[in-house]
Write an enzyme that holds these catalytic residues in place. Structure first.
Site, PDB file in Angstrom:
ATOM      1  N   ASP A   1       6.578 -13.871  -7.236  1.00  0.00           N
ATOM      2  CA  ASP A   1       5.319 -14.217  -6.619  1.00  0.00           C
ATOM      3  C   ASP A   1       5.172 -15.744  -6.697  1.00  0.00           C
ATOM      4  O   ASP A   1       5.974 -16.434  -7.334  1.00  0.00           O
ATOM      5  CB  ASP A   1       4.151 -13.491  -7.319  1.00  0.00           C
ATOM      6  CG  ASP A   1       2.926 -13.425  -6.419  1.00  0.00           C
ATOM      7  OD1 ASP A   1       2.055 -12.589  -6.679  1.00  0.00           O
ATOM      8  OD2 ASP A   1       2.859 -14.195  -5.436  1.00  0.00           O
TER       9      ASP A   1
HETATM   10  C1  GLC Z   1      -0.036 -14.865  -3.759  1.00  0.00           C
HETATM   11  C2  GLC Z   1      -0.185 -13.386  -4.069  1.00  0.00           C
HETATM   12  C3  GLC Z   1       0.796 -12.505  -3.350  1.00  0.00           C
HETATM   13  C4  GLC Z   1       1.112 -13.092  -1.991  1.00  0.00           C
HETATM   14  C5  GLC Z   1       1.869 -14.392  -2.256  1.00  0.00           C
HETATM   15  C6  GLC Z   1       2.242 -15.098  -0.957  1.00  0.00           C
HETATM   16  O1  GLC Z   1      -0.177 -15.602  -4.926  1.00  0.00           O
HETATM   17  O2  GLC Z   1      -0.173 -13.020  -5.440  1.00  0.00           O
HETATM   18  O3  GLC Z   1       0.217 -11.193  -3.255  1.00  0.00           O
HETATM   19  O4  GLC Z   1       1.897 -12.202  -1.236  1.00  0.00           O
HETATM   20  O5  GLC Z   1       1.142 -15.289  -3.091  1.00  0.00           O
HETATM   21  O6  GLC Z   1       1.074 -15.498  -0.294  1.00  0.00           O
END
Ligand code: GLC
Length: 723
Positions: free
Chosen positions: A269
């Protein structure tokens, strides 16, 4: 090994170590030459220092879309990339791309797997023709704590139901064959694992539980998505048994890759690789990179540990180059599965964007799902509304387009249908008065008086209340889950007019509804209903559609009860035991144990009766499933849909078993007076659970089957499993 996979190995053999490492890097659009915009920023924008060489060799982009933009970036990239390896374009297409469907917590309340799949298919189509290849969805985190802001993205508190929706979303996003069907996108199940269980309901906080509970409650929906063929998994920010998921070799290698045989792409993430430093398991970026690659993280999202340190880690012998090759192989194979080597622009098509995005068919699908996702929590005979009465529509959501939710991709509030516009489709404007009365958390004398003036003039008052969409979602946690005070004050002020009072709620979590449900005559939980929200709610309030939604998450009596969920343990001193004492039982002195509204609860404009439940036998065996039947009758005056639910309890397990577990559900549509027989088949596999030695098996013994319209109001019948 397929011919296509052999071709990938040939490419890898030609790649330098620098090129391989860069393939594991995901960057935001601004890093790319000619990118027109910065894309969707959904996390802290740390300063990431990467040189042009890295950008030229990077593997993927996140947060940008639009056929023209994607084609431009891809074309430029292919010109600069020595081996002509195309970029992967990824984005958060969670519950719609531009046509926004209800938030997943609402979709869950529809209990309609077909419509859920359809919503993902439409989202995929609008995204794919806009150049997206991978969506960071479905989010399948199980959640028992409404303080946590991301509950809005989940389908609730039940492992079985979440698993069913996980499968439906993956099917909708991916279809049958990504290589040929360019109207689909690869799915990325998240956030692996147990991100929905942070202590205190505070985002990014510690997750602490036994492996048994992890496997029993929190892992099933991820496994379901992977079994449905989900191409990608995203790591979660939290620790799992003291080790951040992103560096957790047991979770990512032993469980995900070896035990579950997941061989797709694992992406961190946002910044989660580097966050192993503040977590306290890495001294620096080099150690963070080492731990992530050892755990099998293929792509590092929005931090630069890999790019700054992986090459040196390989050259110094700390990391075997085969680990890099493995990661590159999985990434290139996904690009191949998407047909990107032959068709680097894939489905991106400006002409089709104009024809298909937000088309009437898509809006109608969003409207239908929104009508199925709203939950009627109370109705003291005041709904459906009478079209001849003068209506005062009051509240911060009366004319608000903030009904898309916190993860609404390219959905525009200006393209959403506010509640007032929905009402105007139903009644003569002369019978419709509207005023805000207050903003989400504040008011002015003028706003207040305008509301009182129209309330005085009206026959019926409809309140449109709730949370601003940034009061849930990522980092949107609340310790007080009531409506903002000013809205509660507005309710009690308007109650003094002694007119029918209906509250429509727009919120991203189960709320403590004290001061609402005890003050008004009807409550419709609308969540964030999406682009067609106002039209769908008007359909429901005026009776052109009959509410059929059922809660997939308990509404606490108060925040003090949290976590409160239906599939809990009985304890050794249950309050409702026949011989329960006055004091020494599991209870609160000041509030009940039960939630305000239980899992599975939802009302209709009609009523349903259930006949006696009939079992095919009083015992079952592994070879002889049990059939459980009930006749359901529509005893009211209008047609309606009922979600018939089957729960089971294992009276005595090797470990404590929940007082109820959802094992099946069926939606039945019934005309007034119509009766249908609903039959469930229960198998021995459905009675299996994780024992103390983590064996997943069933035990002979006594069980109870429960059938009913929700997890509370059920009929019970006992049976045995004989082995
Ligand atoms: C964010 C979220 C995740 C998302 C990613 C890309 O921090 O935790 O769910 O898909 O970043 O935007």
């Amino acid at each position: 090994m397929t011919e296509q996979e052999k071709r990938i190995l040939t490419i890898i053999e030609e790649m330098t170590l620098d090129e391989k490492v860069a393939q594991l890097v995901q960057l935001a659009p601004p890093f790319f030459e000619g990118a027109a915009n910065e894309g969707q920023i959904t996390g802290p924008m740390a300063a990431i220092k990467v040189n042009k060489e890295v950008v030229r060799n990077s593997g993927s982009v996140l947060g940008t879309s639009g056929a023209r933009e994607v084609i431009h970036i891809q074309r430029t990239h292919l010109k600069n990339n020595r081996l002509g390896i195309p970029l992967l374009f990824m984005a958060d297409v969670i519950h719609g791309y531009r046509t926004i469907f209800p938030v997943p917590l609402a979709i869950g309340c529809s209990w309609d797997l077909e419509l859920a799949e359809k919503s993902a298919e439409i989202a995929a189509k609008e995204a794919a023709i806009s150049g997206v290849h991978v969506t960071f969805a479905p989010m399948v985190d199980l959640v028992r704590d409404p303080r946590w802001g991301r509950v809005v993205e989940s389908t609730g508190e039940d492992p079985y139901l979440n698993s069913q929706f996980a499968r439906a979303f993956v099917r909708g996003f991916q279809g049958e064959n990504l290589q040929n069907d360019f109207d689909r996108v690869a799915a990325c199940v998240k956030h692996f694992a147990a991100y929905g269980a942070p202590e205190g309901g505070r985002d990014y906080n510690t997750v602490n539980m036994s492996e048994r509970q992890l496997r029993e409650s929190y892992l099933p929906a991820y496994k379901a998505a992977i079994d449905e063929g989900c191409e990608m998994v995203m790591t979660s920010f939290n620790t799992v048994d003291g080790i951040p998921a992103t560096g957790n070799r047991w979770l990512m290698r032993d469980l995900l890759r070896d035990e579950w045989n997941f061989d797709g792409v694992l992406i961190s993430d946002w910044g989660a690789v580097k966050e192993m430093i503040p977590h306290g398991v890495a001294e620096d970026e080099r150690e963070a990179a080492y731990k992530a690659i050892q755990a099998g993280v293929d792509i590092e999202m929005m931090s630069a540990c890999y790019i700054h340190h992986l090459k040196e880690l390989v050259e110094s012998g700390w990391v075997d180059e085969t680990l890099i090759d493995e990661a590159v192989f999985r990434i290139l194979r996904l690009k191949q599965k998407l047909g990107l080597f032959e068709h680097p622009y894939r489905g991106a098509d400006e002409k089709r964007e104009k024809e298909i995005i937000l088309c009437e068919e898509h809006r109608q699908a969003a409207r239908e799902l929104a009508t199925k996702s709203c939950v009627l929590l109370k109705n003291e005979g005041v709904l459906p509304l009478n079209r001849d009465k003068k209506i005062a529509l009051i509240g911060p959501f009366a004319q608000s387009g903030d009904i898309l939710g916190p993860w609404s991709c390219l959905g525009s509030k200006d393209e959403a249908i506010p509640l007032y516009d929905g009402f105007k489709m139903k009644v003569d404007p002369s019978l419709l008065l509207v005023a805000k009365g207050c903003d989400i958390e504040t008011t002015t004398e003028k706003q207040w008086q305008e509301a009182l003036d129209i309330a005085r003039e009206a026959d019926v008052i409809v309140l449109a209340l709730g949370e601003h969409s940034d009061m849930s979602g990522e980092a949107g946690c609340r310790a007080d889950i009531r409506l903002p005070r000013v809205q509660l004050e507005l309710i009690s002020e308007l109650k003094q007019f002694n007119k029918s009072l209906i509250a429509v709620l727009f919120n991203g979590r189960p709320l403590d509804l004290h001061g609402v449900v005890d003050q008004v005559d009807a409550v419709l939980e609308a969540w964030y209903p999406g682009t067609e929200g106002g039209a769908a709610i008007a359909d429901l309030l005026f009776g052109d559609a009959n509410p059929s939604g059922k809660l997939t998450m308990s509404f606490p009596y108060s925040v003090g009860q949290i976590p409160v969920y239906y599939n809990c343990f009985n304890t050794g001193r249950p309050k409702d035991a026949p011989d329960a004492q006055e004091r020494y039982v599991s209870q609160y002195l000041d509030i009940p144990n039960e939630p305000l509204f239980p899992f599975g609860f939802g009302l209709s404009y009609t009523t349903f009766s259930y006949s006696e439940v009939v079992l095919s036998s009083d015992y079952m065996t592994p070879d002889q499933p049990l059939s459980i039947s009930v006749n359901v009758t529509n005893t009211g005056k209008v047609a309606g849909e009922e979600v018939v639910q089957l729960y089971v309890r294992d009276i005595a397990g090797e470990v404590v078993r929940p007082v109820k577990e959802l094992k099946g559900f069926q939606k039945v549509f019934l005309q007034p007076g119509e009766t249908k027989k609903v039959t469930f088949t229960l198998t021995e596999e459905q009675l299996r659970y994780y024992h103390s030695d983590l064996q997943f098996t069933s035990d002979a013994g006594t069980f109870v089957a429960y059938i009913g319209p929700n997890s509370r109001d059920v009929m019970a019948l006992t049976f045995k499993l004989v082995k």
